[in-house]
Scaffold this motif. Structure first.
Motif, PDB file in Angstrom:
ATOM      1  N   GLU A  23      -1.472   3.101   6.647  1.00 35.63           N
ATOM      2  CA  GLU A  23      -2.485   2.391   5.885  1.00 35.63           C
ATOM      3  C   GLU A  23      -2.997   1.224   6.719  1.00 35.63           C
ATOM      4  O   GLU A  23      -2.266   0.286   7.001  1.00 35.63           O
ATOM      5  CB  GLU A  23      -1.878   1.880   4.575  1.00 35.63           C
ATOM      6  N   SER A  26      -6.683  -1.480   2.531  1.00 34.14           N
ATOM      7  CA  SER A  26      -6.804  -0.902   1.193  1.00 34.14           C
ATOM      8  C   SER A  26      -7.263  -1.960   0.208  1.00 34.14           C
ATOM      9  O   SER A  26      -7.240  -3.157   0.502  1.00 34.14           O
ATOM     10  CB  SER A  26      -5.458  -0.337   0.736  1.00 34.14           C
ATOM     11  N   GLN A  28      -5.806  -3.588  -2.738  1.00 37.22           N
ATOM     12  CA  GLN A  28      -4.403  -3.681  -3.129  1.00 37.22           C
ATOM     13  C   GLN A  28      -4.192  -3.134  -4.532  1.00 37.22           C
ATOM     14  O   GLN A  28      -4.984  -3.366  -5.438  1.00 37.22           O
ATOM     15  CB  GLN A  28      -3.902  -5.108  -3.011  1.00 37.22           C
ATOM     16  N   SER A  29      -3.113  -2.400  -4.671  1.00 37.74           N
ATOM     17  CA  SER A  29      -2.740  -1.780  -5.930  1.00 37.74           C
ATOM     18  C   SER A  29      -1.621  -2.596  -6.573  1.00 37.74           C
ATOM     19  O   SER A  29      -0.776  -3.155  -5.883  1.00 37.74           O
ATOM     20  CB  SER A  29      -2.246  -0.360  -5.652  1.00 37.74           C
ATOM     21  N   ASN A  55       5.053   7.881  -0.157  1.00 38.97           N
ATOM     22  CA  ASN A  55       4.435   6.595   0.183  1.00 38.97           C
ATOM     23  C   ASN A  55       5.544   5.581   0.397  1.00 38.97           C
ATOM     24  O   ASN A  55       6.428   5.447  -0.451  1.00 38.97           O
ATOM     25  CB  ASN A  55       3.506   6.119  -0.937  1.00 38.97           C
ATOM     26  N   TYR A 101      -7.715  11.299  -5.721  1.00 44.05           N
ATOM     27  CA  TYR A 101      -7.564  11.067  -4.286  1.00 44.05           C
ATOM     28  C   TYR A 101      -8.663  11.881  -3.631  1.00 44.05           C
ATOM     29  O   TYR A 101      -8.546  13.098  -3.494  1.00 44.05           O
ATOM     30  CB  TYR A 101      -6.176  11.542  -3.845  1.00 44.05           C
ATOM     31  N   TYR A 122     -10.086   1.873  -6.120  1.00 42.20           N
ATOM     32  CA  TYR A 122      -9.103   2.033  -5.053  1.00 42.20           C
ATOM     33  C   TYR A 122      -9.797   2.579  -3.814  1.00 42.20           C
ATOM     34  O   TYR A 122     -10.691   3.420  -3.911  1.00 42.20           O
ATOM     35  CB  TYR A 122      -7.978   2.981  -5.474  1.00 42.20           C
ATOM     36  N   TRP A 124      -8.756   3.334   0.565  1.00 43.20           N
ATOM     37  CA  TRP A 124      -7.797   3.267   1.657  1.00 43.20           C
ATOM     38  C   TRP A 124      -8.464   3.683   2.955  1.00 43.20           C
ATOM     39  O   TRP A 124      -9.240   4.634   2.991  1.00 43.20           O
ATOM     40  CB  TRP A 124      -6.621   4.222   1.427  1.00 43.20           C
ATOM     41  N   LEU A 154     -11.351  -5.340   0.484  1.00 44.01           N
ATOM     42  CA  LEU A 154     -10.446  -4.701   1.450  1.00 44.01           C
ATOM     43  C   LEU A 154      -9.451  -5.705   2.002  1.00 44.01           C
ATOM     44  O   LEU A 154      -9.812  -6.814   2.382  1.00 44.01           O
ATOM     45  CB  LEU A 154     -11.235  -4.086   2.609  1.00 44.01           C
ATOM     46  N   THR A 157      -3.719  -4.131   6.114  1.00 42.89           N
ATOM     47  CA  THR A 157      -2.274  -3.987   5.949  1.00 42.89           C
ATOM     48  C   THR A 157      -1.578  -4.343   7.256  1.00 42.89           C
ATOM     49  O   THR A 157      -1.876  -3.732   8.285  1.00 42.89           O
ATOM     50  CB  THR A 157      -1.935  -2.529   5.569  1.00 42.89           C
TER      51      THR A 157
END
Length: 184
Positions: A23, A26, A28-29, A55, A101, A122, A124, A154, A157
């Motif tokens: 990753e 992303s 963030q979740s 994951n 996805y 979302y 990624w 964004l 990571t």
């Protein structure tokens, strides 16, 4: 622009897509720790055509992970629209969580990809390597913007120069999952 139908990859070669992806950035979740580093996903094709999803992320020196499965949303379509299913919490998997996805872009050599979903909550940016050339990163950000994403959300990571190869000590209690619910 957010109302425009997103373009997704057609004819995704699932065999080529399998393996490890890092990753790079992303949205963030809440299901990931805010201080997660070396986040990655490993995909393995199952005999029944579904995909095993692993994951992983490291937080406080410990490995947190969740496993799930992915499958084509419409088996008759050639669009790269998948569904992913995880069970939460990871230490007592009883509640299924299903999400979209969608592979929005993948390069010809299957080395980097842009993944999203229809609500645009979302996003990624993934790469086969733990670091991505800044020019390619910016191109992917532009593609996301063209698809109606608010790219100001964004978050890059952090990835080590030498990513962990071993699984490392685990957070066996799933504490990272609980912390993530509270935004920590």
């Amino acid at each position: 622009m957010a109302n425009k139908e997103m373009e997704v990859v057609k004819g995704l070669d699932l065999n080529r897509y399998m393996g490890r992806w890092y990753e790079i950035a992303s949205f963030q979740s809440r299901f990931q720790p805010k201080d997660g580093v070396d986040t990655r996903a490993t995909y393995t094709l199952n005999d029944d055509g579904t995909v095993h999803v692993l994951n992983e992320t490291w937080s406080g020196g410990k490995r947190g992970y969740i496993e799930g499965s992915a499958y084509k949303a419409d088996p008759k379509s050639d669009e790269a629209k998948l569904k992913v299913k995880f069970y939460v919490p990871p230490f007592l998997p009883i509640i299924p969580v299903v999400g979209d996805y969608w592979v929005l872009y993948i390069d010809h050599d299957y080395q980097y990809a842009l993944i999203g979903q229809p609500s645009r909550r979302y996003l990624w940016i993934l790469s086969r390597k733990s670091h991505l050339d800044e020019e390619i990163y910016n191109e992917l950000v532009e593609k996301a913007k063209e698809e109606g994403y608010d790219v100001s959300k964004l978050h890059k990571t952090p990835q080590s120069d030498t990513p962990p190869e071993e699984q490392g000590p685990q957070d066996t209690k799933g504490i990272w999952w609980f912390k993530s619910l509270f935004g920590k």
